[in-house]
Design a protein around this motif. Sequence first.
Motif, mmCIF file in Angstrom:
data_model
loop_
_atom_site.group_PDB
_atom_site.id
_atom_site.type_symbol
_atom_site.label_atom_id
_atom_site.label_comp_id
_atom_site.label_asym_id
_atom_site.label_seq_id
_atom_site.Cartn_x
_atom_site.Cartn_y
_atom_site.Cartn_z
ATOM 1 N N HIS A 88 0.811 -1.221 0.000
ATOM 2 C CA HIS A 88 0.000 0.000 0.000
ATOM 3 C C HIS A 88 0.851 1.282 0.000
ATOM 4 N N SER A 89 2.175 1.126 -0.029
ATOM 5 C CA SER A 89 3.020 2.328 0.026
ATOM 6 C C SER A 89 4.136 2.278 -1.022
ATOM 7 N N PRO A 119 6.832 6.261 6.047
ATOM 8 C CA PRO A 119 5.473 6.838 5.980
ATOM 9 C C PRO A 119 4.552 6.248 7.049
#
Lengths: 295, 137
Positions: A210-211, A273
Amino acid sequence: MDSTNCVSNGNLDAIKCLLKEGKVSVQELNESVQTIIQCELKKPSEKIDMDKVYALSDLSWMLCGSPKFETSAQKYKVEALAKLKKHDRFRHWKKRSMAAMGLAASLIVLAIIGNGILYRHWLSGDSSEDDQQYLVGGNVVDPGLIAKGSAEIDATDRDLRTQDFQAVIDFLGYAPDVPQWLPEGWHVREYLASSHSRYQWIMVNYSASHSEDMLVYQIQRYTDADEAQFSFEQNQTGEKVETDGLSIYVTLNIEKTTGVWIIDSTTYNIAGPIDTNELLKIQRSIGGKNANESL
Amino acid sequence: MQMKVFRQVSCFAMILLLALVFTVHTYADTFPGQRASTVFNSTSVALNKSKEGAFGATTYNYYDIKVSSVTLQKQNGTKWEDVKSLTAPSKVAKDTTLYTSTESYSASISGTGTFRLKAVFSAGGATTTSYSGSMSL
């Protein structure tokens, strides 16, 4: 005698009270004081309470001028004892000074014999003047009398890149402490390590579907903290968060949360993040001081 | 009088001894900083007594990382002045997030004084400047 008791007890308030109430005159009080002084001076020299004699003499002097002595012998005795006391004080000071100098000499001997005991180094961090970097640097308390030893980690310059943690253990000769908890979705992408006689860098890169950005964890250590100097990029000065006895410096670099903490001569860093709570949770899963022990 | 003089001499001797025995070096020099970086996470430059430089950098993503320039600086009062350019390490770390290298400058650094290294790291088209701690040579 009331006034005598007052003086012998050192109860100045009671004396004042007696004087105010007119129960005793200044002259009577002085006579009482003189009596006590003379009684004290009649004792053998070693039993005389000189502090008491001085105090009463001062009081007598305040009441009626210089203290009176029955004989000039008594006066000389007081003066002689005063000199003796002064001499005693000098001897006491001399003894203390000698002890202090002896301690200093011992420190020098320790510095020569036990450089390892006195030579201490550690790291500390602070923001640069313009807040754009978090700087970690070495601090040293150095006896400065003998050359530093070179406690080398490794004699060769070696690099490692692997996805196998066992290979990292084999490379370093010990298992470095790594996070035991990660936010959901994150997994190890690669281990990187560099070992040199002067430093060790260990880095773990984590990725998540997801990143686009990675989450990175690193351990940096210089053999001699004196020469260590690290700069961590940041937007502005962050904040220090206390957790489990450790001070974690938390800041932002662009949009990535960065955490830096120091244990002795080793610097640890997590960046990526994630939010501050996740960063601190990752940090706590590493084991703090144990992480340093393995190095 | 004798006691007073002795006490003063003792105190002075103690202070002198402690100052000699414990030399506390702290490296809290002022470093010109740069902007926050999307590429670099951390950098490190070190100079030791043997005049050997050590360089390290980590990035957030995979890049070719190198040290593009090294400058020797000497302290003059409170200011740092460029003395000369030094040879940058030839190592280029390919497609990585971790860069480390060393370079000997024993033949290039002469004289005495307080020195430091200024190094410019390059990766992914970005650069960042980092400084070593000061070293008295």
